[in-house]
Design an enzyme around this catalytic site. Structure first.
Site, PDB file in Angstrom:
ATOM      1  N   CYS A 129       0.815  -1.220   0.000  1.00  0.00           N
ATOM      2  CA  CYS A 129       0.000   0.000   0.000  1.00  0.00           C
ATOM      3  C   CYS A 129       0.847   1.268   0.000  1.00  0.00           C
ATOM      4  CB  CYS A 129      -0.944   0.010   1.195  1.00  0.00           C
ATOM      5  SG  CYS A 129      -2.005  -1.430   1.255  1.00  0.00           S
ATOM      6  N   HIS A 269      -3.411   7.121   3.155  1.00  0.00           N
ATOM      7  CA  HIS A 269      -3.798   5.827   2.587  1.00  0.00           C
ATOM      8  C   HIS A 269      -5.194   5.481   3.107  1.00  0.00           C
ATOM      9  CE1 HIS A 269      -3.860   1.788   1.283  1.00  0.00           C
ATOM     10  NE2 HIS A 269      -3.708   1.259   2.481  1.00  0.00           N
ATOM     11  N   ASN A 299      -9.995  -0.253   0.494  1.00  0.00           N
ATOM     12  CA  ASN A 299      -8.538  -0.174   0.411  1.00  0.00           C
ATOM     13  C   ASN A 299      -8.086  -0.698  -0.953  1.00  0.00           C
ATOM     14  OD1 ASN A 299      -5.786  -0.467   0.656  1.00  0.00           O
ATOM     15  ND2 ASN A 299      -5.856  -1.499   2.653  1.00  0.00           N
TER      16      ASN A 299
END
Ligand SMILES: CC(C)(COP(=O)(O)OP(=O)(O)OC[C@H]1O[C@@H](n2cnc3c(N)ncnc32)[C@H](O)[C@@H]1OP(=O)(O)O)[C@@H](O)C(=O)NCCC(=O)NCCS
Length: 342
Positions: A129, A269, A299
């Protein structure tokens, strides 16, 4: 628009390089929307549980024949169109992903072919990520050193292909999509002021996909054991995320000699609303300073901040000259924070 209220850390110590700016951004998400109500039919969960624990309402799922390279190329083309960049101007393509079309060749090469960017070098990087910020920091080195004029950086994921759709602990969290940025030198801008990157390999197994690499190649047994799915210790990952994102963000601002009041927008994020709120609180950010779109996409790993940055720009949340703080966290463990003069 901010006036110059910061120190450019890259300009210290007799630095001879040139600055690197984001010329434009673009993103792409698949058409198919998977809502929490849809997931109630797949695993033992509820819209209420998912939304209160994560802030997610829905996520996008790639079509059957829509792969990471397809989404990456679409996001890239949008960024190129906005900046008026043609494929033959691109010197380098970096794709950050944990869901490449194949283990090799690099997805960046497939994107290069789809865009017709025949002159460009192309490679993938993997920092989960955190990948988009890692890729941006790598890309900016080539601009700073005058090696290249135009670098295309992409974060793209088809996480729906590695999620275990029987595991309610993880399948509700992730989605598919891509975001891209064109990096160039802009004489009137400081651009990417700093990026603090970090990693802790001792916590590698908190969030991983054990199978499919050289350690556990695919066998009937490895598939049966579910080793080709994403696995996560959610609680430990959560705690590490908050600490790492906060520390990296503080360090990035310290290097620029600014505090949170000088930041127009924090783009974190998009993993969990509670992580975003905890980091925002610790940084002393006001709610209007924090960009959130995970309710729509969940996500999307390396694509996450790239999509969020594109949406922030499209929604006119940023003017040229504003300072943006991007802060990310992911498997590895990895993390990064960057301050950018937009
Ligand atoms: C995954 C996460 C949302 C779980 O939230 P949590 O508050 O830690 O929840 P817990 O782990 O305490 O689980 C609580 C209960 O909910 C259950 N549960 C888990 N997923 C569920 C779901 N989708 N629906 C309903 N119940 C669920 C668990 O089984 C557990 O039940 P139990 O107490 O009977 O065992 C949270 O830990 C998280 O977001 N972690 C970080 C994940 C992340 O961001 N990863 C990517 C980083 S890049």
């Amino acid at each position: 628009m901010s006036t110059t209220v910061f120190t450019n850390p890259r300009a210290k110590h007799g630095f001879q390089g040139r600055s690197c700016s984001i010329a434009s951004v673009g993103s792409y998400v698949p058409e198919k929307i998977l809502t929490n109500a849809d997931l109630e039919k797949v695993v033992d969960t509820s819209d209420e549980w998912i939304f209160t624990r994560t802030g997610i309402k829905s996520r996008r799922i790639a079509a059957e024949a829509e792969f990471t390279s397809d989404m990456a190329a679409k996001a890239a083309q949008r960024a190129m169109d906005r900046a008026g960049i043609t494929a033959d101007q691109i010197d380098l393509i970096i794709v950050a992903t944990i869901t490449p079309d194949m283990l090799f060749p690099a997805t960046a090469c497939l994107v290069q072919a789809k865009l017709g960017a025949r002159r460009s070098a192309a490679f993938d990087i993997e920092a989960a990520c955190s990948g988009f910020l890692y890729a941006m920091e790598i890309g900016q080195q080539f601009i700073m050193s005058r090696t290249y004029e135009t670098v295309l950086v992409i974060g793209a994921e088809r996480l729906s292909s590695i999620v275990n759709w029987k595991d309610r602990n993880t399948c509700v969290l992730f989605g598919d999509g891509a975001g891209a940025a064109i990096l160039q030198h802009r004489p009137d801008a400081h651009g990417l002021l700093t990026a603090c990157m970090g990693a802790d390999g001792h916590k590698a197994m908190l969030l991983c996909m054990p199978g499919g690499g050289s350690r556990i190649p695919a066998t009937a047994d490895s598939v049966e054991a579910g080793l080709h799915h994403l696995q996560m210790d959610g609680k430990e990952t959560f705690k590490s995320a908050v600490t790492a994102m906060y520390s990296a963000a503080q360090e990035a601002m310290r290097r620029c000699e600014i505090d949170i009041s000088k930041i127009k927008l924090v783009i974190p994020h998009q993993a969990n609303r509670r992580i975003i709120d905890a980091v925002g609180d610790r940084l002393g950010a006001k709610p209007e300073q924090i960009f959130v779109n995970l309710d729509k996409y969940g996500n999307t790993s390396a694509a996450s901040v790239a999509i969020a940055l594109d949406e922030a720009v499209t929604q006119n949340r940023l003017d040229r000259g504003d300072l943006v703080l991007l802060v990310v966290f992911g498997a590895g463990l990895t993390w990064a924070a960057a301050v950018i003069e937009w």
